[in-house]
Design an enzyme around this catalytic site. Sequence first.
Site, PDB file in Angstrom:
ATOM      1  N   LYS A  49      -8.438   5.036  -0.269  1.00  0.00           N
ATOM      2  CA  LYS A  49      -7.335   4.609   0.717  1.00  0.00           C
ATOM      3  C   LYS A  49      -7.984   4.285   1.999  1.00  0.00           C
ATOM      4  O   LYS A  49      -8.488   4.977   2.669  1.00  0.00           O
ATOM      5  CB  LYS A  49      -6.297   5.008   0.722  1.00  0.00           C
ATOM      6  CG  LYS A  49      -5.126   4.203   1.746  1.00  0.00           C
ATOM      7  CD  LYS A  49      -3.739   5.090   1.714  1.00  0.00           C
ATOM      8  CE  LYS A  49      -2.598   4.235   2.267  1.00  0.00           C
ATOM      9  NZ  LYS A  49      -1.472   5.010   2.312  1.00  0.00           N
ATOM     10  N   CYS A  75      -0.920   0.773  -0.879  1.00  0.00           N
ATOM     11  CA  CYS A  75       0.223   0.710   0.049  1.00  0.00           C
ATOM     12  C   CYS A  75      -0.406   0.297   1.406  1.00  0.00           C
ATOM     13  O   CYS A  75      -0.178  -1.020   1.424  1.00  0.00           O
ATOM     14  CB  CYS A  75       0.694   2.208   0.091  1.00  0.00           C
ATOM     15  SG  CYS A  75       2.432   2.157   0.698  1.00  0.00           S
ATOM     16  N   GLU A 130       1.656   5.279  -5.999  1.00  0.00           N
ATOM     17  CA  GLU A 130       0.937   6.235  -5.074  1.00  0.00           C
ATOM     18  C   GLU A 130       1.244   7.553  -5.158  1.00  0.00           C
ATOM     19  O   GLU A 130       2.586   7.813  -5.020  1.00  0.00           O
ATOM     20  CB  GLU A 130       0.813   5.595  -3.802  1.00  0.00           C
ATOM     21  CG  GLU A 130       0.129   6.132  -2.437  1.00  0.00           C
ATOM     22  CD  GLU A 130       0.762   5.752  -1.066  1.00  0.00           C
ATOM     23  OE1 GLU A 130      -0.516   5.878  -0.222  1.00  0.00           O
ATOM     24  OE2 GLU A 130       1.472   5.164  -0.920  1.00  0.00           O
TER      25      GLU A 130
END
Length: 252
Positions: free
Chosen positions: A106, A140, A41
Amino acid sequence: MKDLKISGLNLDIAWLDKDQNFKNIEDSLRETSADILILPEMFATGFYMNPDKIADRNEETLHWMKKFAQEKNAVVTGSASICEDEKFLNRFYFVEPNGNYYFYDKRHLFSYSGEDKKYTAGNDKVIVNYKGWRILLQVCYDLRFPVYARNNGNYDAILYVANWPKSRIDAWQTLLKARAIENQAYVFGLNRIGIDGNRLEYPESSFCFFADGTDVSKTDNNIVSATFEVERLQEFRTKFPFLSDRDKFTLM
């Protein structure tokens, strides 16, 4: 559909230095051959909460990824901070050797760090079809939300890229394994290493779990590799058809 070799780089990200990170990645992966190469990331900068300073405005990271994917004749994946339509996004790129690319923004922003105050959440769940494999893209903090990753029989593997610190590393490993078991899929989680500009420590902690929870990854010189095996996955899903008993709720 054929077996896929996946390799991820445990990268000690140079803080806020895109050019240095691009060079370090090229040097580290020079001898690595794989179908898909995974980077962490925000691999070009580190997980930094002042996007006005680091965000790509001219697709700098994407241009480098396209060039590197062509050179390696492999898919190159990883996330970057980008600015689009005056909004900041944590964008996970999936770049093919021919220059075609897909992206996932995300969805779950890490409020604990203030990411939700600086970045805009994505709305689309993205599953990429590559060489017959259906691959879900996740970043994540998405890992903590199993409903969002629920397999409705529409994917075979998940890729997670992360900056997940040492203080919560047990959760990272446990949840990766859980996502593999509950979704009967390969799950490859690629984390960064080293110490970032906020003095947070990241131990070597990248894994690939098979659908039964077995760790099928091997690490050599910061390269984490695994093979997605077609026959193995098909046989396991046929023998244990657990997904057919899943709850029939929908999300989004």
